[in-house]
Design a protein around this motif. Sequence first.
Motif, mmCIF file in Angstrom:
data_model
loop_
_atom_site.group_PDB
_atom_site.id
_atom_site.type_symbol
_atom_site.label_atom_id
_atom_site.label_comp_id
_atom_site.label_asym_id
_atom_site.label_seq_id
_atom_site.Cartn_x
_atom_site.Cartn_y
_atom_site.Cartn_z
ATOM 1 N N GLN A 37 2.619 15.982 -11.009
ATOM 2 C CA GLN A 37 2.475 14.598 -10.118
ATOM 3 C C GLN A 37 1.381 13.945 -10.854
ATOM 4 O OE1 GLN A 37 4.321 13.923 -7.274
ATOM 5 N NE2 GLN A 37 5.234 15.716 -8.245
ATOM 6 N N PRO A 38 1.681 12.623 -10.956
ATOM 7 C CA PRO A 38 0.633 11.532 -11.415
ATOM 8 C C PRO A 38 -0.766 11.353 -10.914
ATOM 9 C CG PRO A 38 2.368 10.439 -10.380
ATOM 10 C CD PRO A 38 2.982 11.844 -10.359
ATOM 11 N N ARG A 39 -0.740 11.701 -9.638
ATOM 12 C CA ARG A 39 -1.789 11.759 -8.775
ATOM 13 C C ARG A 39 -1.852 13.028 -7.741
ATOM 14 N NH1 ARG A 39 -1.204 9.341 -3.780
ATOM 15 N NH2 ARG A 39 -3.310 9.357 -3.762
ATOM 16 N N PRO A 40 -2.825 13.453 -7.319
ATOM 17 C CA PRO A 40 -2.686 14.720 -6.522
ATOM 18 C C PRO A 40 -2.320 14.250 -5.057
ATOM 19 C CG PRO A 40 -4.910 14.302 -7.011
ATOM 20 C CD PRO A 40 -4.294 13.353 -7.650
ATOM 21 N N PRO A 41 -1.886 15.118 -4.309
ATOM 22 C CA PRO A 41 -1.631 14.528 -2.827
ATOM 23 C C PRO A 41 -2.704 14.474 -1.927
ATOM 24 C CG PRO A 41 -1.223 17.008 -3.083
ATOM 25 C CD PRO A 41 -1.338 16.467 -4.247
ATOM 26 N N ASP A 42 -2.643 13.716 -0.944
ATOM 27 C CA ASP A 42 -3.714 13.515 -0.107
ATOM 28 C C ASP A 42 -4.016 14.741 1.164
ATOM 29 O OD1 ASP A 42 -4.021 10.492 -0.522
ATOM 30 O OD2 ASP A 42 -1.999 10.589 -0.072
ATOM 31 N N LEU A 43 -3.168 15.787 1.161
ATOM 32 C CA LEU A 43 -3.510 16.858 2.136
ATOM 33 C C LEU A 43 -2.348 17.964 1.656
ATOM 34 C CD1 LEU A 43 -4.292 16.696 5.713
ATOM 35 C CD2 LEU A 43 -2.341 17.951 5.025
ATOM 36 N N LEU B 70 6.751 14.657 9.617
ATOM 37 C CA LEU B 70 6.033 13.957 8.862
ATOM 38 C C LEU B 70 6.622 12.696 8.168
ATOM 39 C CD1 LEU B 70 4.011 16.840 6.921
ATOM 40 C CD2 LEU B 70 3.365 15.530 8.758
ATOM 41 N N GLU B 71 7.806 12.863 7.816
ATOM 42 C CA GLU B 71 8.480 11.536 7.101
ATOM 43 C C GLU B 71 8.831 10.526 8.334
ATOM 44 O OE1 GLU B 71 10.811 13.377 3.110
ATOM 45 O OE2 GLU B 71 11.925 13.296 5.206
ATOM 46 N N ILE B 72 9.174 11.098 9.447
ATOM 47 C CA ILE B 72 9.398 10.184 10.580
ATOM 48 C C ILE B 72 8.051 9.294 11.126
ATOM 49 C CG2 ILE B 72 9.965 10.306 13.184
ATOM 50 C CD1 ILE B 72 11.860 12.479 12.726
ATOM 51 N N ASN B 73 6.874 9.992 10.635
ATOM 52 C CA ASN B 73 5.630 9.151 11.114
ATOM 53 C C ASN B 73 5.220 8.836 9.723
ATOM 54 O OD1 ASN B 73 4.431 9.990 13.886
ATOM 55 N ND2 ASN B 73 5.838 11.612 13.241
ATOM 56 N N GLU B 74 5.854 8.346 8.635
ATOM 57 C CA GLU B 74 5.755 7.441 7.546
ATOM 58 C C GLU B 74 4.696 8.162 6.617
ATOM 59 O OE1 GLU B 74 7.221 4.307 7.221
ATOM 60 O OE2 GLU B 74 8.130 4.895 8.976
ATOM 61 N N TYR B 75 5.041 9.508 6.359
ATOM 62 C CA TYR B 75 4.112 10.090 5.373
ATOM 63 C C TYR B 75 5.393 10.447 4.171
ATOM 64 C CZ TYR B 75 0.525 11.316 8.743
ATOM 65 O OH TYR B 75 -0.949 11.049 9.396
ATOM 66 N N ASN B 76 4.933 10.397 3.078
ATOM 67 C CA ASN B 76 5.484 10.861 1.958
ATOM 68 C C ASN B 76 5.241 12.218 1.894
ATOM 69 O OD1 ASN B 76 7.090 10.785 -0.546
ATOM 70 N ND2 ASN B 76 5.342 10.635 -1.749
ATOM 71 N N MET C 103 0.727 -1.279 -0.102
ATOM 72 C CA MET C 103 0.009 -0.050 0.098
ATOM 73 C C MET C 103 0.875 1.078 0.018
ATOM 74 S SD MET C 103 -3.166 0.903 2.561
ATOM 75 C CE MET C 103 -3.882 2.484 2.364
ATOM 76 N N SER C 104 0.560 2.039 -0.968
ATOM 77 C CA SER C 104 1.480 3.508 -1.153
ATOM 78 C C SER C 104 1.218 4.447 0.148
ATOM 79 C CB SER C 104 1.050 4.196 -2.447
ATOM 80 O OG SER C 104 -0.220 4.517 -2.208
ATOM 81 N N LYS C 105 2.179 4.998 0.475
ATOM 82 C CA LYS C 105 2.117 5.914 1.704
ATOM 83 C C LYS C 105 1.376 7.294 1.416
ATOM 84 C CE LYS C 105 6.870 5.438 3.527
ATOM 85 N NZ LYS C 105 8.099 6.059 3.753
ATOM 86 N N THR C 106 0.756 7.789 2.288
ATOM 87 C CA THR C 106 -0.068 9.052 2.118
ATOM 88 C C THR C 106 1.073 10.076 1.969
ATOM 89 O OG1 THR C 106 -1.760 8.137 3.830
ATOM 90 C CG2 THR C 106 -1.531 10.546 3.442
ATOM 91 N N THR C 107 0.750 10.975 0.895
ATOM 92 C CA THR C 107 1.449 11.989 0.301
ATOM 93 C C THR C 107 0.888 13.271 0.769
ATOM 94 O OG1 THR C 107 2.145 10.830 -1.622
ATOM 95 C CG2 THR C 107 2.311 13.177 -1.602
ATOM 96 N N ILE C 108 1.679 14.186 1.213
ATOM 97 C CA ILE C 108 1.559 15.526 2.024
ATOM 98 C C ILE C 108 2.309 16.543 1.231
ATOM 99 C CG2 ILE C 108 1.265 17.082 3.951
ATOM 100 C CD1 ILE C 108 0.946 14.345 5.803
ATOM 101 N N LEU C 109 1.670 17.684 0.657
ATOM 102 C CA LEU C 109 2.345 18.776 0.093
ATOM 103 C C LEU C 109 2.493 19.829 1.219
ATOM 104 C CD1 LEU C 109 3.529 20.436 -2.099
ATOM 105 C CD2 LEU C 109 1.017 21.013 -2.963
ATOM 106 N N VAL C 110 3.677 19.995 1.369
ATOM 107 C CA VAL C 110 4.076 21.178 2.300
ATOM 108 C C VAL C 110 4.561 22.663 1.549
ATOM 109 C CG1 VAL C 110 5.344 22.021 4.358
ATOM 110 C CG2 VAL C 110 4.577 19.625 4.063
ATOM 111 N N VAL C 111 3.838 23.479 1.867
ATOM 112 C CA VAL C 111 4.274 24.976 1.098
ATOM 113 C C VAL C 111 4.546 25.973 2.156
ATOM 114 C CG1 VAL C 111 3.508 26.557 -0.576
ATOM 115 C CG2 VAL C 111 2.206 24.236 -0.444
ATOM 116 N N GLU C 112 5.723 26.312 2.374
ATOM 117 C CA GLU C 112 6.192 27.183 3.368
ATOM 118 C C GLU C 112 7.680 28.044 2.675
ATOM 119 O OE1 GLU C 112 7.003 29.154 5.874
ATOM 120 O OE2 GLU C 112 5.398 27.952 6.516
ATOM 121 N N ASP C 113 7.618 29.078 2.950
ATOM 122 C CA ASP C 113 8.752 29.893 2.567
ATOM 123 C C ASP C 113 9.972 29.982 3.279
ATOM 124 O OD1 ASP C 113 7.286 31.679 4.069
ATOM 125 O OD2 ASP C 113 8.233 33.373 3.168
ATOM 126 N N ASP C 114 9.683 29.670 4.685
ATOM 127 C CA ASP C 114 10.742 29.598 5.662
ATOM 128 C C ASP C 114 11.547 28.065 5.490
ATOM 129 O OD1 ASP C 114 12.267 29.237 7.982
ATOM 130 O OD2 ASP C 114 11.039 30.710 8.942
#
Length: 376
Positions: A46-52, A23-29, A1-12
Amino acid sequence: MSKTTILVVEDDMHLMEGIRDILEINEYNVLTATNGAVALELLRSQPRPPDLIVSDIMMPRMDGYDFFRAVRSEKGWLEIPFIFLTAKGERDDVRRGKEMGAEDYVVKPFDADDLLVAVSAKLKRRDEISRVWKGEISDIKRSILTILNHEMRTPLTYVVAYADMLHRDADDLSMDDIRSFLRGINAGANRLRRMIENFILLVELQTGEAKQTFDWRRNEIANYAALFGSTAKKYADFAMEQQVEIEIDVPDDLPPVLADGEYLSAALECLVDNAIKFTDRPETKVTLRAYEEDGYVCIAVQDQGRGIEEHEIDHIFEVFYQIDREKYEDQGVGVGLAIVRGVVHDLHGGIIELESAFGEGSLFVIKLPIVDNQSA
């Protein structure tokens, strides 16, 4: 089963890297972008949109608000949950984000648990909604297949069986037998035709095509006797089979309405079809009546049939909704009243009213504004 993918948008960069590590420590892509513009490019690649999506608000080039609007404008991204990051005390950011429809916000500075709880809650909620939605779609598909299996098979049986007997036994049949078989073929063919026409009209109503047609085809209509007469003629054989009499009551001096004759006829036919179909007692009447009331021309269809229980009334105008399908096998495909609602309310700006007593019958009233009370 593929990991849940999260997009993080932050300029800092330091904060972005910290969020990514948590997030990666908690098994998120994790995907990352430094502003909304870069994030949009990343989403499109991306071939598929992120989950969050987790996004800061104040960023160069494209801020979080503009990024959120851009995401929500894409049909394929509408269901992505969105969490805003906002500075402590920036209540305007929180309020504005909620007004725009963001699912949640996390106040900076935050610890890892705050972020993980928000992320987990939004993902869980998304999964719950997805399961419910898929379940509803599955139920709808099952209903459609069940209905179509019965509603297509029955008239096709008429057509095929009678045609087969005509072909096989033509030399031995009397003229009366041939006429009877042809009536059976005609009845089956008409039932199929009505079903197909109703599906086409429903699609036109739901896609907006019917509204475009209505806008250029509408005109003043005042010959209600002709409208009722053509409908009664069309359903004369069906009424005779059900031992139902169609009665018409139309005064000569009713004012005109702005309407589309074909669409209005279709709505009236749906009501008459139901009125006859759901009248189980022989020697009863279906009454078509027109009258003026409070600035409207009212078109009423009243039967002495089964009636509708009170708890069903709020649902009967829904597409494919049927009452006790397992008990009553004569209900059609469940789109007639949805068509009536679409034609009357969405196209003509009218009102559809219903009074019903279970076991006694129903009264449907189409109310259309007279020409003097509406803009052409």
